[in-house]
Design an enzyme around this catalytic site. Structure first.
Site, short mmCIF file in Angstrom:
data_model
loop_
_atom_site.label_atom_id
_atom_site.label_comp_id
_atom_site.label_asym_id
_atom_site.label_seq_id
_atom_site.Cartn_x
_atom_site.Cartn_y
_atom_site.Cartn_z
N PHE A 193 0.86 -1.19 0.00
CA PHE A 193 0.00 0.00 0.00
C PHE A 193 0.89 1.24 0.00
O PHE A 193 1.68 1.44 0.92
CB PHE A 193 -0.94 0.06 1.21
CG PHE A 193 -1.84 1.26 1.14
CD1 PHE A 193 -3.03 1.21 0.40
CD2 PHE A 193 -1.49 2.47 1.73
CE1 PHE A 193 -3.84 2.34 0.29
CE2 PHE A 193 -2.30 3.60 1.62
CZ PHE A 193 -3.47 3.53 0.89
N ASP A 242 9.32 3.18 1.99
CA ASP A 242 8.11 3.94 2.29
C ASP A 242 7.84 3.82 3.79
O ASP A 242 7.29 2.82 4.26
CB ASP A 242 6.92 3.42 1.47
CG ASP A 242 5.65 4.25 1.72
OD1 ASP A 242 5.65 5.06 2.67
OD2 ASP A 242 4.68 4.07 0.97
N LYS A 274 2.14 11.29 7.01
CA LYS A 274 1.29 11.05 8.20
C LYS A 274 1.79 11.84 9.43
O LYS A 274 1.52 13.02 9.53
CB LYS A 274 1.18 9.54 8.44
CG LYS A 274 0.38 8.88 7.31
CD LYS A 274 -0.23 7.54 7.69
CE LYS A 274 -1.26 7.12 6.66
NZ LYS A 274 -0.82 6.10 5.73
C1 LIG Z 1 -1.01 6.14 4.24
C2 LIG Z 1 0.11 5.64 3.41
C3 LIG Z 1 0.42 6.24 2.18
C4 LIG Z 1 -0.44 7.33 1.57
O1 LIG Z 1 -0.53 8.47 2.36
P1 LIG Z 1 -1.73 9.53 2.06
O2 LIG Z 1 -1.37 10.70 2.93
O3 LIG Z 1 -3.00 8.87 2.47
O4 LIG Z 1 -1.68 9.84 0.62
C5 LIG Z 1 1.52 5.78 1.49
N1 LIG Z 1 2.28 4.79 1.97
C6 LIG Z 1 2.01 4.17 3.14
C7 LIG Z 1 2.90 3.07 3.63
C8 LIG Z 1 0.91 4.58 3.89
O5 LIG Z 1 0.62 3.94 5.03
#
Ligand SMILES: *Cc1c(COP(=O)(O)O)cnc(C)c1O
Length: 403
Positions: free
Chosen positions: A144, A229, A258
């Site tokens: 994700f 990520d 986040k």
């Molecule tokens: C939440 C998340 C994203 C996307 O972040 P948004 O601010 O919702 O666009 C990307 N990578 C990971 C691992 C995430 O948990």
């Protein structure tokens, strides 16, 4: 005259006017502080999700709220057409905190990932010498990384992916946690490996020991960038600044988001090597709000909180407590518990209940968390939580599984 606000009236309003792209628990939050939220009818709940780790420091942390207020009273936006007095110092201190050399600021997590993909491809053509338009990026099953068209192009979750084509090519998917598969997928056109150090949305999945050092080695041997990520796993959630730090592995680029915005505004960034982010020249990438003064002020206050190491320590110690307590429920309606620090994927016994049913029963017990997929609860309390509050939540989970 204003109608009285009730849980039911708000849910009806949301359903009538908001697009139905989420399936929230039926609870309507009106106020929050620290680890606790209060609904429109005055009921209090312990927040065990923390906005998917956007609220690592709890709701309305005083230092973050003060930084936001102070900036709002002085300067909000300049665009990057001009300099402002907040941006550079934020980038300097974020680089120092993360042990990196350069910072590219964006807003949402998905934008940070998009930016990392663009930078990796540009680096592949201009530095590595990959043939034009043929760069490849290796990604994992069950990943994700956000919701843009390019990012969902390499999602294998049908809900995230289907009917959004035509898709962006150039991604190769290998099984998460299989270092040999990563190595085998590498070729002369490989620009990068892009993966989550621990997969959040997939259910807090921790790869086998040695996976990350093997991937790092394969990247080094093949002149491939490692892009971690850390949008959900990073910034103290697992007990260290980065989840990758547990493996003593460094990435070439990290995507952050986040918690970087303190749960106040969206702030994201790509941080990493100067010779990689340095491929961007004026006009080649950007964002009107990326790193704007309010983002820089809040992000800088987040960096200050993380510099003390206090939150990393709390996540380590309280994480041991959380995992010990959750472990006691295995065989009592829980099939498996995974995770690290204050982060847990709790698989509900298929013979017991669905994740949704347990989330609803937990809500009735005064604890908020959310299922991911059918049978997994993702637990990610704010790092300001106490051991007693963790006990309260785990006792509530035991009762919810019984209910
Ligand atoms: C939440 C998340 C994203 C996307 O972040 P948004 O601010 O919702 O666009 C990307 N990578 C990971 C691992 C995430 O948990």
């Amino acid at each position: 005259m204003a109608q009285q606000i009730t849980t039911q009236s708000v849910i009806e309003l949301d359903d009538a006017w908001g697009a139905h792209n989420y399936h929230p628990l039926p609870v309507v939050i009106a106020e929050a502080e620290g680890a606790w939220v209060t609904d429109v009818e005055g009921r209090r709940y312990l927040d065990f999700l923390s906005g998917y780790s956007a609220l690592n420091f709890g709701h309305r942390h005083p230092a973050l709220i003060a930084a936001a207020h102070e900036q709002l009273d002085r300067l909000t936006l300049t665009s990057r057409a001009f300099h402002n007095d907040r941006f550079g110092a934020f980038c300097r201190d974020l680089a120092a905190l993360t042990g990196t050399e350069m910072v590219l600021t964006m807003n949402t997590g998905a934008e940070a990932v998009e930016s990392a993909i663009k930078v990796a491809r540009k680096w592949a053509y201009e530095v590595k010498g990959v043939a034009f338009d043929s760069a490849e990026i290796i990604v994992a099953t069950n990943n994700f990384h956000g919701r843009t068209t390019t990012i969902v192009s390499f999602s294998d979750d049908p809900a995230a992916h289907d009917n959004y084509g035509p898709f962006t090519p150039g991604f190769i998917t290998v099984p998460y946690g299989d270092a040999q598969a990563v190595r085998d997928a590498m070729g002369p056109n490989t620009a990068a490996v892009l993966m989550e150090p621990i997969q959040g949305e997939a259910g807090v999945v921790v790869p086998p020991e040695g996976f990350w050092s093997d991937v790092r080695q394969a990247c080094d041997e093949n002149n491939v960038l490692l892009v971690a990520d850390e949008i959900q796993s990073g910034l103290a959630r697992t007990g260290k600044l980065f989840a990758l730090d547990h493996e003593n592995v460094r990435a070439d680029l990290y995507t952050l988001g986040k918690a970087l915005g303190g749960g106040i505004i969206p702030v994201s960034a790509v941080v990493g090597r100067r010779d990689v982010l340095g491929v961007l020249k004026p006009g080649q990438h950007g964002s009107t709000f990326g790193g704007y003064p309010v983002a820089a002020a809040v992000g800088h206050a987040v960096v200050d909180l993380l510099s003390t190491g206090e939150f990393q320590e709390r996540a380590t110690e309280l994480g041991h407590h959380l995992h010990k307590r959750l472990g006691e429920l295995i065989g009592q309606g829980v099939a498996e518990v995974r995770g690290r620090g204050l982060w847990a994927g709790v698989d509900i016994d298929p013979a017991a209940k669905t994740g949704r049913e347990v989330s609803m029963a937990l809500r009735d017990q005064g604890v908020l968390c959310k299922e991911t997929h059918e049978r997994t609860l993702r637990m990610a309390p704010p790092l300001v939580i106490t051991a007693d509050e963790i006990d309260h939540a785990v006792d509530a989970l035991a009762a919810a599984l019984d209910a």
